[in-house]
Scaffold this motif. Structure first.
Motif, PDB file in Angstrom:
ATOM      1  N   TYR A   3       0.894  -1.306   0.374  1.00 39.54           N
ATOM      2  CA  TYR A   3      -0.013   0.134   0.564  1.00 39.54           C
ATOM      3  C   TYR A   3       1.125   1.052   0.231  1.00 39.54           C
ATOM      4  O   TYR A   3       1.732   1.429   0.262  1.00 39.54           O
ATOM      5  CB  TYR A   3      -1.073   0.215   1.250  1.00 39.54           C
ATOM      6  CG  TYR A   3      -0.194   0.296   2.442  1.00 39.54           C
ATOM      7  CD1 TYR A   3      -0.280   1.119   3.067  1.00 39.54           C
ATOM      8  CD2 TYR A   3       0.273  -1.010   3.032  1.00 39.54           C
ATOM      9  CE1 TYR A   3       0.540   1.032   3.962  1.00 39.54           C
ATOM     10  CE2 TYR A   3       0.778  -1.086   4.323  1.00 39.54           C
ATOM     11  CZ  TYR A   3       1.465  -0.187   5.348  1.00 39.54           C
ATOM     12  OH  TYR A   3       1.464  -0.526   6.305  1.00 39.54           O
ATOM     13  N   SER A  42     -13.725   3.297   5.407  1.00 40.28           N
ATOM     14  CA  SER A  42     -13.050   2.424   4.433  1.00 40.28           C
ATOM     15  C   SER A  42     -13.057   0.923   5.189  1.00 40.28           C
ATOM     16  O   SER A  42     -13.928   0.570   6.211  1.00 40.28           O
ATOM     17  CB  SER A  42     -11.274   2.345   5.229  1.00 40.28           C
ATOM     18  OG  SER A  42     -10.650   2.124   4.606  1.00 40.28           O
ATOM     19  N   ASN A  47      -7.759   1.494   2.105  1.00 38.54           N
ATOM     20  CA  ASN A  47      -8.391   1.993   0.922  1.00 38.54           C
ATOM     21  C   ASN A  47      -9.166   2.798   1.875  1.00 38.54           C
ATOM     22  O   ASN A  47     -10.565   2.293   2.317  1.00 38.54           O
ATOM     23  CB  ASN A  47      -8.837   1.112   0.824  1.00 38.54           C
ATOM     24  CG  ASN A  47      -7.963   0.378  -0.382  1.00 38.54           C
ATOM     25  OD1 ASN A  47      -6.711   0.723  -1.447  1.00 38.54           O
ATOM     26  ND2 ASN A  47      -7.626  -1.192  -0.770  1.00 38.54           N
ATOM     27  N   LYS A  49     -12.364   5.927   0.802  1.00 36.71           N
ATOM     28  CA  LYS A  49     -13.240   7.015   0.472  1.00 36.71           C
ATOM     29  C   LYS A  49     -14.077   8.217   1.134  1.00 36.71           C
ATOM     30  O   LYS A  49     -14.633   7.753   1.848  1.00 36.71           O
ATOM     31  CB  LYS A  49     -14.038   5.449  -0.307  1.00 36.71           C
ATOM     32  CG  LYS A  49     -15.046   6.495  -1.555  1.00 36.71           C
ATOM     33  CD  LYS A  49     -16.375   5.380  -1.975  1.00 36.71           C
ATOM     34  CE  LYS A  49     -17.471   6.873  -2.155  1.00 36.71           C
ATOM     35  NZ  LYS A  49     -18.326   5.504  -2.921  1.00 36.71           N
TER      36      LYS A  49
END
Length: 125
Positions: A3, A42, A47, A49
């Motif tokens: 990541y 998340s 990740n 948003k």
């Protein structure tokens, strides 16, 4: 797992994260910018948003004539009994307050001011 670091790029200082209903939610300082307190979601802490902002109504936060680096500092997000809470400091007014919602994707309440000084608030349930 590979990541990128940071996992959220851009201007998102003072992150606070809570876990609720199988997902992670994060809020960050927004200082003098409106709408205030960006809100992210998340499933894996990597990740993220952005799903909106906590302070979307001018009645929720006074940001008129705020100097640079004034305004909303170090918000904290918490979840308890089906309700999300965000507590923060409007450093320009030197007042702490919290707002809440039962729908993370919906509107948040009007502010409830807490008669306690200092910054970097949190909630304990």
């Amino acid at each position: 797992m590979v990541y990128k670091n940071p996992v959220v790029t851009g201007f998102y200082p003072d992150p606070s994260v809570c876990f609720a209903e199988g997902k992670f939610y994060m809020v960050c300082s927004s200082f003098q910018y409106f709408p205030g307190v960006p809100l992210f979601e998340s499933g894996d802490l990597v990740n993220w948003k952005q799903i909106g902002y906590v302070l979307t109504e001018s009645s929720q936060v006074m940001l008129d004539k705020i100097p640079s680096s004034g305004g909303v500092f170090a918000p904290t997000i918490r979840y308890n009994n089906g309700r999300f809470y965000m507590v923060t400091t409007n450093d320009t007014l030197h007042k702490n307050f919290y707002v809440y919602t039962d729908d993370i994707y919906g509107k948040w309440s009007e502010p409830i001011f807490v008669d306690q000084g200092g910054i970097d608030r949190s909630l304990y349930f």
